[in-house]
Design a protein around this motif. Sequence first.
Motif, short mmCIF file in Angstrom:
data_model
loop_
_atom_site.label_atom_id
_atom_site.label_comp_id
_atom_site.label_asym_id
_atom_site.label_seq_id
_atom_site.Cartn_x
_atom_site.Cartn_y
_atom_site.Cartn_z
N PRO A 225 47.21 43.49 38.98
CA PRO A 225 47.49 44.65 39.83
C PRO A 225 48.92 44.63 40.35
CG PRO A 225 46.17 43.03 41.00
CD PRO A 225 46.27 42.58 39.57
N ASP A 226 49.47 45.83 40.54
CA ASP A 226 50.80 45.93 41.14
C ASP A 226 50.69 45.65 42.63
OD1 ASP A 226 51.91 46.68 38.74
OD2 ASP A 226 51.43 48.80 39.08
N LEU B 11 43.10 44.39 46.29
CA LEU B 11 43.89 43.89 45.18
C LEU B 11 43.54 42.41 44.96
CD1 LEU B 11 47.39 45.31 46.23
CD2 LEU B 11 45.63 46.43 44.82
N PHE B 12 43.13 42.07 43.77
CA PHE B 12 42.81 40.68 43.46
C PHE B 12 44.04 39.99 42.90
CE2 PHE B 12 38.68 42.41 43.97
CZ PHE B 12 37.84 41.35 44.28
N THR B 13 44.45 38.92 43.56
CA THR B 13 45.63 38.16 43.16
C THR B 13 45.21 36.76 42.73
OG1 THR B 13 46.07 37.14 45.31
CG2 THR B 13 46.85 39.40 44.99
N ALA B 14 46.19 35.96 42.35
CA ALA B 14 45.89 34.59 41.96
C ALA B 14 45.34 33.77 43.11
CB ALA B 14 47.15 33.92 41.40
N ASP B 15 45.58 34.21 44.33
CA ASP B 15 45.07 33.52 45.52
C ASP B 15 43.81 34.16 46.08
OD1 ASP B 15 47.17 31.65 45.54
OD2 ASP B 15 48.49 33.13 46.49
N GLY B 16 43.28 35.18 45.38
CA GLY B 16 42.08 35.85 45.86
C GLY B 16 42.37 37.28 46.27
N VAL C 92 39.81 51.93 44.12
CA VAL C 92 39.90 51.08 45.30
C VAL C 92 39.85 49.60 44.97
CG1 VAL C 92 38.94 52.84 46.83
CG2 VAL C 92 37.40 51.24 45.67
N LEU C 93 39.51 49.25 43.74
CA LEU C 93 39.46 47.85 43.32
C LEU C 93 40.44 47.64 42.18
CD1 LEU C 93 35.60 47.20 43.20
CD2 LEU C 93 37.20 46.33 44.92
N HIS C 94 41.41 46.79 42.40
CA HIS C 94 42.38 46.46 41.36
C HIS C 94 42.20 44.97 41.05
CE1 HIS C 94 44.72 50.28 41.68
NE2 HIS C 94 44.09 50.27 42.85
N ILE C 95 41.53 44.70 39.93
CA ILE C 95 41.16 43.33 39.62
C ILE C 95 41.45 43.03 38.15
CG2 ILE C 95 38.75 44.09 39.28
CD1 ILE C 95 37.89 41.27 40.13
N PRO C 96 42.15 41.94 37.86
CA PRO C 96 42.41 41.58 36.46
C PRO C 96 41.11 41.44 35.68
CG PRO C 96 43.73 40.24 37.94
CD PRO C 96 42.76 40.98 38.80
N CYS C 97 41.11 41.96 34.47
CA CYS C 97 39.92 41.92 33.61
C CYS C 97 40.37 41.55 32.20
CB CYS C 97 39.22 43.27 33.64
SG CYS C 97 37.68 43.34 32.70
N PRO C 98 40.51 40.27 31.90
CA PRO C 98 41.02 39.86 30.59
C PRO C 98 40.12 40.33 29.46
CG PRO C 98 40.07 37.98 31.74
CD PRO C 98 40.12 39.11 32.73
N VAL C 99 40.75 40.69 28.34
CA VAL C 99 39.99 41.13 27.17
C VAL C 99 39.01 40.05 26.75
CG1 VAL C 99 40.17 41.81 24.76
CG2 VAL C 99 41.82 42.68 26.42
N ILE C 100 39.45 38.81 26.79
CA ILE C 100 38.56 37.68 26.55
C ILE C 100 38.97 36.57 27.50
CG2 ILE C 100 40.01 36.77 24.69
CD1 ILE C 100 37.39 35.75 23.38
N SER C 101 38.01 35.99 28.18
CA SER C 101 38.32 34.97 29.18
C SER C 101 38.69 33.66 28.50
CB SER C 101 37.12 34.76 30.09
OG SER C 101 36.06 34.10 29.39
N ALA C 102 39.27 32.77 29.27
CA ALA C 102 39.66 31.46 28.74
C ALA C 102 38.44 30.70 28.22
CB ALA C 102 40.37 30.65 29.82
N GLU C 103 37.33 30.80 28.93
CA GLU C 103 36.11 30.11 28.50
C GLU C 103 35.55 30.72 27.22
OE1 GLU C 103 32.81 27.50 28.42
OE2 GLU C 103 34.74 27.42 29.47
N GLU C 104 35.49 32.06 27.16
CA GLU C 104 34.99 32.72 25.95
C GLU C 104 35.88 32.41 24.76
OE1 GLU C 104 35.11 36.67 27.36
OE2 GLU C 104 33.25 36.53 28.52
#
Length: 432
Positions: free
Chosen positions: A20-21, A421-426, A52-64
Motif C-alpha cells: 500500500p502507498d 494500511l498493512f505495513t511490514a510492521d503491521g 478501506v483495507l489496503h493489504i499486500p496480497c502476493p500472487v503466491i506466498s513464500a510458503e506456497e
Amino acid sequence: MSLLSILTGNRRPSRKGGTPDPVPPLARITPGAARSGDAVSDAPAQRQSAEVLHIPCPVISAEEDARDIHRQRGQFLARQDRWEDLVAEMARADLARDATPAGMPVAELLCFGARADVVMAVEHALTDENAAGSTPLISGIEALEHMLADHPACACRAVTVAQAHMDIGWTWRGTVTAAQVPEDNREAFEAHFDRAAEILSPYREQSSRSPLIRAAFCALHGRGAGTTDELVRDYETLIDLHPDNPAPMRSLGAYLSPRWFGSREKLELEARRTAARLTPNWGAGGYAWVMMDALADDDAACAQLDREFFIEGLHDILDRRPDQHTVNLLAAWCAVSLGRQMSGHARADATRTAIAGCCDWIVRGFMTEMHPLIWAHAAQGFDNNISIGSPRRFASAGETVALRTIRSVFDTEISAGQRILFTADGPVTAPL
C-alpha cells in the motif's frame, strides 16, 4: 478383491500484489483496540472493503512457492525416471529434517510429487466411469510397483509406492462416513491399505529414525485397523522426530476425536502430553495444534475445551512462528472454520465465540499480508479432498472471505472514518 480388479472395476458412487502507498498521518493499531462484535460482517462488498483495507496480497506466498518447488521437483524426477536422484534427495532431506518456512517436510513434498501423476490419473478415472479401466490408470500404479520390485530394499521407494496406494484408497473411499461407503469401494479402500501395510512392514524399525517412513506408518491408521494406543505411539514418535512440523499434531488430534477412533478423554490427555513434551518448541502450542482439527463440528470437544490453555497455545505458536502463512492459517481457522460453526449448544458456542474473537489480536498484532488460498480452504473446513474446478475463482472467493473478516476486525476504526494500511510492521490507520 484383487488389485487388478480394483483398478479396472467401475466405481459406484485475480489477486493483487504490491504494497500500500503510505498516506500520512499514520496511527499504529495495537492488539486489543476497540472492536464491535466478533462475527464476520455480511454487509460490505469486496469493493467497499478494498477502499478501506489496503493489504499486500502476493500472487503466491513464500510458503506456497516453497511447497510447489519441492513438489514439482519430485514430479519432474519421477517423470524423467531419475529415481536414483530422487531417492538421494528424499533421503538427504529426511535426514536433515529440511522443511519449508512453515514446517512442511521437504522429503514428504518430494514424495508427494513423485506419486502425483499416478494418483491424479486414478482420481480422474474414478470420476469418469468410461475411464475406469483405462490403460494409464493401470500402467501408472503398475509402473510404481515394478520400480519397487527392481529395488526392494529402498525405503524411499517403498514409502512412495505405499503412500500412492493409500492416496488411491482414499480416492475410492471418498469423504463420506464409513457407513455410507459402498461395499465395493470399501473393499478397494482396504485392499490398497493392505498392500501399503505389506510394503512398509520391513521398515518398522527404521521408522524410529526417519520422519518420512514414520509418517507413512501413521497414515496407515486411516483405515482404523490398529488400536488407539498404537496410533498414539506412532504419532508420538513422528512428532518427536520432527517437532517443528505441526501437521502430525493436527492429524493426531483429528484421529483421537470421537468422530474417528478416539474419545474426548483420550484427546485431552494426549493434547496435554504433547504440550508438555514440546514446551521448549511450542510452549502451550502443542495443546492448540492437537486440539485444532478435533474441534471442528464437535460440540462435546468445544464444550469441554480448556479454553484459556488453548488460547495461550495460540499466543505461543505465533510468538515462535510469526510467518504470514501461520498467521493467516490461525486467523482464518479461528474466525471462519470454527467461528461459523455455531450449533445452538450453549457451552460449545461460547467456546467458539471466544476463539473466533482471537482473530482480532492475531490480525492486529501479526498480520502484514493476506493469503487468499488459506482463507478459501478455511471456508471449506480445510477439506483435503475438496475438488477445485478453478483455482482463480477459489482464490477470489478466499479473498472475499478474508476482506470481510478483516474489515469486521477494524469496524470501529472504519466507522470513525479511517482506512487501514498493512505495513511490514503491521496495520496502521490513516484518514479516508
